[in-house]
Design an enzyme around this catalytic site. Structure first.
Site, mmCIF file in Angstrom:
data_model
loop_
_atom_site.group_PDB
_atom_site.id
_atom_site.type_symbol
_atom_site.label_atom_id
_atom_site.label_comp_id
_atom_site.label_asym_id
_atom_site.label_seq_id
_atom_site.Cartn_x
_atom_site.Cartn_y
_atom_site.Cartn_z
ATOM 1 N N ARG A 173 153.927 15.940 8.642
ATOM 2 C CA ARG A 173 154.165 16.994 7.650
ATOM 3 C C ARG A 173 152.834 17.609 7.182
ATOM 4 O O ARG A 173 152.769 18.788 6.852
ATOM 5 C CB ARG A 173 155.013 16.495 6.484
ATOM 6 C CG ARG A 173 155.652 17.623 5.699
ATOM 7 C CD ARG A 173 156.638 17.131 4.669
ATOM 8 N NE ARG A 173 158.015 17.095 5.130
ATOM 9 C CZ ARG A 173 158.837 18.144 5.174
ATOM 10 N NH1 ARG A 173 158.430 19.335 4.778
ATOM 11 N NH2 ARG A 173 160.064 18.021 5.602
ATOM 12 N N GLU B 76 160.760 18.772 -3.948
ATOM 13 C CA GLU B 76 159.333 18.537 -3.725
ATOM 14 C C GLU B 76 158.415 19.749 -3.917
ATOM 15 O O GLU B 76 157.297 19.603 -4.419
ATOM 16 C CB GLU B 76 159.112 17.987 -2.307
ATOM 17 C CG GLU B 76 159.725 16.623 -2.094
ATOM 18 C CD GLU B 76 159.724 16.260 -0.616
ATOM 19 O OE1 GLU B 76 160.571 16.800 0.124
ATOM 20 O OE2 GLU B 76 158.865 15.474 -0.214
HETATM 21 N N1 MTE Z 1 163.248 13.799 -9.545
HETATM 22 C C1 MTE Z 1 163.487 12.690 -10.280
HETATM 23 N N2 MTE Z 1 163.908 12.833 -11.557
HETATM 24 N N3 MTE Z 1 163.327 11.444 -9.752
HETATM 25 C C2 MTE Z 1 162.876 11.255 -8.475
HETATM 26 O O1 MTE Z 1 162.717 10.118 -8.024
HETATM 27 N N4 MTE Z 1 162.144 12.326 -6.375
HETATM 28 C C3 MTE Z 1 161.553 13.523 -5.772
HETATM 29 C C4 MTE Z 1 162.375 14.758 -6.138
HETATM 30 N N5 MTE Z 1 162.615 14.801 -7.553
HETATM 31 C C5 MTE Z 1 162.594 12.414 -7.678
HETATM 32 C C6 MTE Z 1 162.822 13.683 -8.271
HETATM 33 C C7 MTE Z 1 161.475 13.447 -4.322
HETATM 34 S S1 MTE Z 1 160.165 12.661 -3.616
HETATM 35 C C8 MTE Z 1 162.418 14.010 -3.526
HETATM 36 S S2 MTE Z 1 162.295 13.968 -1.841
HETATM 37 C C9 MTE Z 1 163.603 14.665 -4.082
HETATM 38 O O2 MTE Z 1 163.631 14.644 -5.499
HETATM 39 C C10 MTE Z 1 164.839 13.931 -3.565
HETATM 40 O O3 MTE Z 1 166.002 14.463 -4.061
HETATM 41 P P1 MTE Z 1 166.642 15.820 -3.444
HETATM 42 O O4 MTE Z 1 166.615 15.658 -1.974
HETATM 43 O O5 MTE Z 1 167.991 15.813 -4.022
HETATM 44 O O6 MTE Z 1 165.790 16.930 -3.905
HETATM 45 N N1 LUZ Z 2 160.926 11.705 4.863
HETATM 46 C C1 LUZ Z 2 161.082 11.691 6.181
HETATM 47 C C2 LUZ Z 2 160.502 12.797 4.234
HETATM 48 O O1 LUZ Z 2 161.453 10.649 6.727
HETATM 49 N N2 LUZ Z 2 160.867 12.822 6.896
HETATM 50 C C3 LUZ Z 2 160.449 13.972 6.327
HETATM 51 O O2 LUZ Z 2 160.258 14.970 7.004
HETATM 52 C C4 LUZ Z 2 160.237 13.966 4.937
HETATM 53 N N3 LUZ Z 2 159.792 15.051 4.313
HETATM 54 C C5 LUZ Z 2 159.584 15.021 3.013
HETATM 55 C C6 LUZ Z 2 159.844 13.855 2.317
HETATM 56 N N4 LUZ Z 2 160.295 12.756 2.922
HETATM 57 MO MO1 MOS Z 3 160.703 12.306 -1.237
HETATM 58 S S1 MOS Z 3 158.748 11.889 -0.700
HETATM 59 O O1 MOS Z 3 161.125 12.825 0.336
HETATM 60 O O2 MOS Z 3 161.323 10.745 -1.292
#
Ligand code: MTE
Ligand code: LUZ
Ligand code: MOS
Length: 760
Positions: free
Chosen positions: A304, A706
């Site tokens: 990534r 993210e």
């Molecule tokens: N928001 C909260 N409140 N708690 C979390 O752990 N994780 C983040 C983001 N926002 C997180 C968060 C991360 S790393 C990701 S990948 C996404 O939420 C995952 O949820 P989504 O795929 O529903 O966005």
């Molecule tokens: N996890 C993963 C990830 O396994 N593949 C991805 O491309 C990715 N991208 C963002 C966050 N987690």
């Molecule tokens: Mo988020 S780093 O894809 O859990």
């Protein structure tokens, strides 16, 4: 609609993994970790601990019943170390006792005799030794080498980017319950129940169908529980098998910080070439990722980084190299942005340095090179419905970008000890797992005869609002009141082979699976309504809990419809399945459609820096972000603000420090500072593009989890421009985080932190 969990959260009534009253015979496990970063294990003495009061058993590597090797991409990790240790805190033994206090007391009696070796922490040195995980990877387009000579300006430099601890409110934890016939039930605070199921089955030596993993919700994951919740859950399962009793393992904060991986620190080099107008003609970067001791998710994180190495810009000639470099830190892992932020920091550093050399403002170069609709990125994907310039233009206009320039100029001319700086940070982030096969999801929907609805998906509620989104998606697709819909705990017996909840794609994937299931049930219900009304089903809809015919309400309400369907023996449950279409990334050529779409936005950050003390405040952060058509605007706003704060913390105060032995000296929340409400910008203004239908997203929504983290990168460059306003001759340095201490040293390069140095 509010966040579904809000009422329970604020009353303290929501249940997390260990909030259910424990069974009376539950055993508590604590983990004994390696005291040294690298060495050969000569002996591990657990006899005294085993004899200590309250101790049930002490488990070491020899107690693993099945295949001891595991890991998400390559299986290079052992649940409990054998022969060698490779980082401080690497688990060596599990102490099981009647109370946690008994277990902690016994743990102190364990002694490990380890022949220490010189630990390694420098990724560049590891690379030079050939100590890398997997293979180096390169993404390229155009003719970089041929173009340097045509560039009016070529600028080179390097960056040193710090890691980041996840700091979820809820540390890692799990419970395991032994069941009949070799079966195991695991409650785990994990983003990836299937990873836990798979690893537990392998290590217990049973088929996957004998392991059930159930997850109600997480007190935050942020990537830290995408892969590394597995270890503790599997330890609990191994201990439950061994003792035939329920087991709980809960890490204390200091254990969690010491024993688990973090965001990857990077060392990177860049070279950028531009014409006289600031058009970027070529860009090259080399990324040395500090992977830690084992592979974990380092390879996809690295990938990534390669995808996001030109951030929001179109550059015709690009070459990016990267390698996962093995060191003696705990294996670094997923963290919000997943390698993207590190890649983006480096191109922003390159632009800042080029602007400096050319006498331009960085935002002049940024604006000139932003992506346009239809641009082909260096990995072969063309942008579609590209909103990059749109968010930039709206931010520049709505927030009056020129006023930032003028304010900084006027303020800095009038003030000596305090300087203002600002920076613009555009973001373009790809949505989809870059391992294409992970882009699939399932969901199970039941309608009960009283009209209430149950939704289980393969997604995890970690605070990001997944349950709120799925409730809204199910209710709107059925045409009923959201209050009728309950979103269930995630369970591997109800949804199989689930991908981790990650990559910001959880609502996209699982929401689309829910829509598939709801559509199937709804079509059956409309056939029943057609029979009752003597009407063609396609003239009927459901809206506001009632069947409508040609848009007009009928006498058949939801409850009657559901009971009629039941009495006529129609299917009131369905399993929905979704796989993202049109993904075609080829890992041999590193070209193709890696992402379903991209998320775009632009952020302007303004800071005031006290140039005699190095301390600073973030005066304002202003964002224009593209949500498509949000499912719940408030939930998404929370994600933008939360992500931004996490990015600001990463760039400024979250400083991971370890000593020469590889022990974190910032190993608790008194020494590792995470941003709090006092650090939040005084003026935080988040606006969205006018809502529009993002076709790949459920109900037209875009992923949001993210991308906003990367807006935080702007604060580094805003601080740097304030430093420059005070000390115009200092060299630009790209070393994060910009703590007040580092800011002070940058402001006064002739000062030295060493007391013996000449201070004249
Ligand atoms: N928001 C909260 N409140 N708690 C979390 O752990 N994780 C983040 C983001 N926002 C997180 C968060 C991360 S790393 C990701 S990948 C996404 O939420 C995952 O949820 P989504 O795929 O529903 O966005
Ligand atoms: N996890 C993963 C990830 O396994 N593949 C991805 O491309 C990715 N991208 C963002 C966050 N987690
Ligand atoms: Mo988020 S780093 O894809 O859990």
């Amino acid at each position: 609609m509010k966040h579904l969990d809000a009422p329970l959260h604020v009353q303290g009534l929501s249940q997390f993994t260990d909030d259910v009253r424990p069974p009376r015979d539950m055993v508590h496990g604590v983990v004994f970790g390696s005291p040294v970063a690298r060495g050969v294990i000569r002996a591990l003495h657990v006899e005294e601990a085993t004899a200590s009061p309250g101790v049930v058993a002490v488990l070491t590597a020899e107690h693993i019943p099945g295949n001891p090797l595991f890991g998400p991409i390559i299986q290079d990790e052992r649940l409990l170390a054998q022969d060698e240790v490779a980082y401080v805190g690497q688990p060596l033994a599990i102490v099981l006792a009647e109370t946690r206090a008994d277990a902690v007391r016994a743990r102190a009696l364990i002694t490990a005799h380890i022949d220490e070796q010189e630990p390694q922490f420098d990724p560049r040195a590891a690379y030079d030794r050939g100590d890398i995980i997997g293979k180096p990877v390169a993404f390229a387009m155009g003719d970089v080498d041929g173009v340097w000579a045509q560039c009016a300006h070529v600028v080179e430099g390097s960056c040193s980017i710090g890691g980041q601890e996840h700091v979820p409110l809820e540390t890692n934890r799990a419970r395991a319950f032994p069941k009949e016939d070799g079966q195991m039930l695991i409650w785990s605070s994990t983003q990836s129940p299937y990873a836990v199921q798979r690893a537990a089955a392998k290590i217990l030596g049973v088929p996957e169908n004998k392991v059930e993993v159930d997850v109600k919700r997480l007190g935050g994951g942020f990537g830290g529980k995408e892969d590394q919740a597995t270890h503790w859950a599997v330890m609990a399962a191994v201990a439950a098998r061994h003792t035939a009793r329920p087991i709980e393992i809960v890490l204390h904060r200091e254990e969690d910080i010491r024993m688990t991986g973090k965001r990857h620190p990077y060392e990177s080099d860049f070279k950028i070439g531009l014409d006289d107008d600031g058009l970027i003609l070529a860009f090259e970067a080399k990324h040395f990722q500090n992977a830690g001791a084992f592979a974990d998710l380092s390879m996809p994180v690295l990938e990534r980084t390669l995808f996001h190495s030109t951030n929001a810009y179109f550059i015709p000639n690009v070459r990016v190299h990267a390698a996962c470099c093995r060191t003696n830190l705990a294996p670094n892992t997923a963290f919000r942005g997943f390698g993207g932020p590190q890649g983006m920091f480096v191109i922003e550093a390159a632009i800042a340095k080029a602007a400096d050399a050319m006498g331009l403002a960085p935002d002049q170069i940024q604006a000139k090179n932003l992506l346009r609709d239809g641009d082909e990125l260096y990995y072969g994907q063309k942008t579609e419905r590209c909103m990059m310039r749109r968010t930039w233009d709206e931010a520049a206009e709505a927030f009056d970008l020129e006023s930032f320039r003028k304010r900084a100029h006027d303020f800095n001319a009038a003030n000596f000890g305090v300087k203002k700086g600002f920076a613009v940070m555009p973001v373009c982030f790809g949505i989809s797992f870059t391992k294409s096969f992970l882009n699939q999801a399932g969901a199970l929907v039941h309608v009960y005869t009283d009209g209430s609805v149950s939704v289980t998906s393969g997604g995890i509620e970690m605070g990001q609002g997944l349950s709120t989104n799925l409730q809204a998606i199910a209710a709107r697709t059925f045409g009923i009141d959201p209050a009728r819909v309950k979103v269930e705990a995630t369970n591997t017996t109800r949804v199989s082979n689930m991908s981790p909840s990650a990559a910001s794609a959880t609502t996209d994937l699982n929401g689309n699976a829910v829509i598939q299931a709801v559509r199937e049930i709804r079509a059956g219900l409309l056939r029943v309504a057609g029979e009752l009304l003597g009407a063609a089903p396609d003239s009927l809809t459901i809206a506001h809990d009632r069947v409508a015919r040609d848009g007009k309400s009928t006498e058949i309400d939801w409850n009657r419809l559901v009971s009629e369907a039941y009495l006529r023996r129609r299917k009131l449950s369905a399993y929905g399945y979704y796989a993202t279409p049109n993904l075609s990334f080829d890992h041999a050529t590193n070209k193709g459609n890696a992402f379903a779409y991209h998320v775009y936005g632009t952020c302007i950050t303004e800071v005031s820096l006290d140039c005699l003390r190095g301390i600073y405040t973030i005066d304002s952060v202003k964002v224009v972000h593209d949500l498509g058509r949000p499912i719940n605007e408030l939930v998404d706003l929370g994600q933008v603000e939360g992500g931004l704060m996490q990015g600001l913390g990463w760039m400024t105060m979250e400083d991971l420090v370890w000593d020469e032995k590889g022990r974190y000296t910032s190993g608790s929340l008194s020494t590792y500072k995470a941003p709090d409400v006092y650090f939040a910008p005084d003026d935080l203004d988040v606006r969205f593009l006018p809502f529009w239908e993002n076709e790949p997203g459920p109900l037209g929504a875009k992923a949001v989890g993210e991308p906003p983290l990367m807006y935080g990168i702007g604060v580094y460059f805003a601080l740097q421009s304030a430093i420059r306003a005070f000390a115009p001759d200092t060299a630009l340095v790209f070393k994060t985080p910009m703590t007040p201490e580092r800011a002070l040293l940058a402001l006064h390069p002739d000062w030295s932190p060493s007391p013996s140095a000449d201070r004249s």
